[in-house]
Design an enzyme around this catalytic site. Structure first.
Site, short mmCIF file in Angstrom:
data_model
loop_
_atom_site.label_atom_id
_atom_site.label_comp_id
_atom_site.label_asym_id
_atom_site.label_seq_id
_atom_site.Cartn_x
_atom_site.Cartn_y
_atom_site.Cartn_z
N ASP A 29 0.86 -1.18 0.00
CA ASP A 29 0.00 0.00 0.00
C ASP A 29 0.90 1.24 0.00
O ASP A 29 2.12 1.12 0.05
CB ASP A 29 -0.94 0.01 1.21
CG ASP A 29 -0.19 -0.25 2.51
OD1 ASP A 29 0.98 0.19 2.62
OD2 ASP A 29 -0.76 -0.88 3.41
N ASP A 31 1.77 5.07 1.63
CA ASP A 31 1.61 5.99 2.75
C ASP A 31 2.23 7.32 2.36
O ASP A 31 3.31 7.37 1.77
CB ASP A 31 2.33 5.44 3.99
CG ASP A 31 1.88 4.02 4.32
OD1 ASP A 31 0.75 3.87 4.79
OD2 ASP A 31 2.66 3.07 4.08
N ASP A 115 9.75 4.26 12.72
CA ASP A 115 10.31 3.13 13.46
C ASP A 115 11.72 2.74 12.98
O ASP A 115 12.69 2.83 13.73
CB ASP A 115 9.35 1.93 13.48
CG ASP A 115 8.72 1.59 12.14
OD1 ASP A 115 9.12 2.21 11.12
OD2 ASP A 115 7.84 0.71 12.10
P1 ATP Z 1 3.75 -2.47 4.98
O1 ATP Z 1 2.60 -1.52 4.70
O2 ATP Z 1 4.37 -3.04 3.78
O3 ATP Z 1 3.44 -3.48 6.03
P2 ATP Z 1 4.96 -0.07 5.95
O4 ATP Z 1 6.38 0.25 6.31
O5 ATP Z 1 4.34 0.74 4.88
O6 ATP Z 1 4.93 -1.60 5.62
P3 ATP Z 1 2.79 0.75 7.62
O7 ATP Z 1 2.25 0.07 8.82
O8 ATP Z 1 1.96 0.91 6.42
O9 ATP Z 1 4.15 0.01 7.28
O10 ATP Z 1 3.29 2.19 8.12
C1 ATP Z 1 3.76 3.17 7.24
C2 ATP Z 1 4.96 3.88 7.83
O11 ATP Z 1 4.57 4.53 9.04
C3 ATP Z 1 6.10 2.96 8.23
O12 ATP Z 1 6.95 2.70 7.17
C4 ATP Z 1 6.78 3.79 9.30
O13 ATP Z 1 7.57 4.79 8.73
C5 ATP Z 1 5.61 4.44 9.99
N1 ATP Z 1 5.14 3.65 11.13
C6 ATP Z 1 4.12 2.75 11.13
N2 ATP Z 1 3.94 2.22 12.34
C7 ATP Z 1 4.84 2.80 13.15
C8 ATP Z 1 5.15 2.67 14.54
N3 ATP Z 1 4.47 1.83 15.31
N4 ATP Z 1 6.14 3.44 15.02
C9 ATP Z 1 6.80 4.31 14.23
N5 ATP Z 1 6.58 4.45 12.93
C10 ATP Z 1 5.61 3.72 12.38
MG MG Z 2 2.33 0.70 4.32
#
Ligand code: ATP
Ligand code: MG
Length: 419
Positions: A29, A31, A115
């Site tokens: 997805d 962000d 994170d």
């Molecule tokens: P995926 O969607 O492929 O699982 P993602 O890295 O995009 O991985 P998301 O949960 O969509 O993960 O979150 C988007 C972004 O927001 C992350 O890449 C990170 O930068 C930030 N993020 C999400 N959750 C946290 C958290 N618990 N603490 C700090 N930053 C976070």
């Molecule tokens: Mg994501």
């Protein structure tokens, strides 16, 4: 991003969208991070919903796709007193957990609040550049999961980051950096503070992602599995090999299905996780009181479900499918008269049958079970006449022709309940 830019705001693609493309993978997805506040975002998009209390953000909805748009987060220490005192923007528990993370800031502050280094890469559509505030590109190249900042503090702020470290390591085939890995076991108990509703979301990401087996093994390794399934974790600690083989096989099948783009329901995996524990509960109940098999089943159900719900808030619709799958195990064992046809028409027949196959696959020395599984496999593949013959044949070996169906029910269901 263009709409936000036109509105006078900055906008960057961030997180998995940039990371996965750099890795040559397809992002799950997208962000977006922006300096527009949630209200300003809402002003620019009609298809916008503001969500979240702990972490307020905007969902922009395009058909079935949702783009998450988050306002740059800032440091809580540098927030004004007014902001800090406002419970809506910032709130921290005694353990250091951020109960609200809604202090806004600049892009470089935002990067610090993310994170992992690999998740703090910002792509701009204004100049087609990737901004790397935390050495994330190097860690992408070296395939390292590294927390930004001081690991203990970052895990205390949000213990779910421990799960995320594991999840990204298995998903992206990367190594967790030693200093990011080191505190996990010790801090694992902090997971007890995570609300059951968020644990359901994390369950989906961990176990309905095509990497369930790898995640399961890592979670056990770091003492984190018990925050998902405490009862199962206990059984595994007691070296219950049957449970282990069963849930690993269920996860293996789920992973295969997902990786083949086949549909899966979380209810099946939940049902598998708890099946043998449910059987132990039934046995305990039977040892204490003389209940009919059905009543013992429902008594066990009413104990195990609330207990499990304390860890993961399983939505009602999945709970009901779990129950159906379990009840079908009993129904599948009773095939005489019209029963087989009724069971075959049950809306969850397929899931119940798949579950039976799984049980038969694991309980290799239970011949009754493998015979039953084969019977149902055949039943689905023959003509109606042949089905009737099969049902007649079921009756034959049980002896007395005069036996009433009522009497036959008990031994059959006991066997199905799998004691
Ligand atoms: P995926 O969607 O492929 O699982 P993602 O890295 O995009 O991985 P998301 O949960 O969509 O993960 O979150 C988007 C972004 O927001 C992350 O890449 C990170 O930068 C930030 N993020 C999400 N959750 C946290 C958290 N618990 N603490 C700090 N930053 C976070
Ligand atoms: Mg994501």
């Amino acid at each position: 991003m263009y709409r936000l830019n036109k509105g006078g705001f900055d906008a960057y693609l961030v997180g998995g969208g940039v990371r996965d493309i750099l890795l040559g993978q397809k992002p799950k997805d997208f962000d977006i991070a922006t300096n527009a506040t949630p209200e300003e975002i809402k002003g620019l998009f009609r298809n916008c919903r503001l969500i979240g209390r702990r972490f307020r953000l905007a969902h922009i909805v395009f058909g079935r796709e949702i783009i998450e748009v988050a306002t740059f987060r800032g440091h809580h220490e540098s927030a004004s007193d007014e902001e800090k005192n406002c419970k809506k923007t910032s709130k921290q528990s005694d353990d250091g957990m951020l109960l609200r993370d809604n202090i806004y800031g600049t892009i470089d502050e935002d990067a610090q609040r993310r994170d992992f280094t690999i998740n703090a890469l910002y792509y701009s559509s204004k100049d087609f550049k990737v901004f790397d505030f935390a050495n994330g590109v190097k860690d992408v190249e070296d395939r390292v999961i590294r927390l930004i900042g001081e690991p203990t503090t970052r895990y205390r702020e949000d213990p779910v980051r421990m799960l995320r470290a594991i999840r990204f390591a298995t998903k992206l085939d990367m190594q967790i950096a030693p200093e990011t890995k080191a505190p996990i076991k010790e801090l694992a108990p902090l997971m007890a503070n995570i609300p059951a509703a968020r644990m359901f979301e994390e369950f989906l990401k961990m176990f309905i992602s095509g990497k369930a087996v790898a995640n399961f093994e890592q979670l056990r390794e770091y003492n984190l599995f018990k925050f998902f399934f405490p009862i199962v974790d206990q059984a595994l600690d007691n070296d219950n090999e049957l449970i282990k083989r069963f849930i690993v096989q269920a996860m293996t099948n789920t992973d295969k299905r997902i990786n083949n783009d086949q549909r899966v329901t979380p209810a099946f995996l939940f049902a598998a996780m708890l099946w043998y524990s449910l059987q132990s509960y039934i046995q305990q109940i039977n040892a204490q009181s003389q209940l009919a098999p059905q009543d013992a089943f429902f008594a066990a159900l009413s104990e195990i479900m609330p207990e499990q719900q304390r860890s993961i808030a399983i939505p009602k619709r999945f709970q009901s499918v779990m129950k159906d799958i379990w009840i079908l195990q009993d129904k599948l064992a009773r095939r005489e008269g019209k029963r087989a046809f009724k069971t075959f028409e049950h809306p969850k027949f397929r899931a119940g049958y798949d579950f039976l196959l799984l049980r038969a696959e694991i309980e290799t020395d239970n011949h009754h079970l493998s015979e039953l599984a084969n019977w149902w496999t055949d039943f689905q593949n023959v003509s109606n006449d042949a089905q009737l013959q099969m049902i007649k044949a079921v009756k034959a070996p049980s002896g007395s022709k005069k036996r009433s169906p009522r009497k036959r029910r008990k031994p059959a269901s006991k066997a199905a309940v799998g004691s």
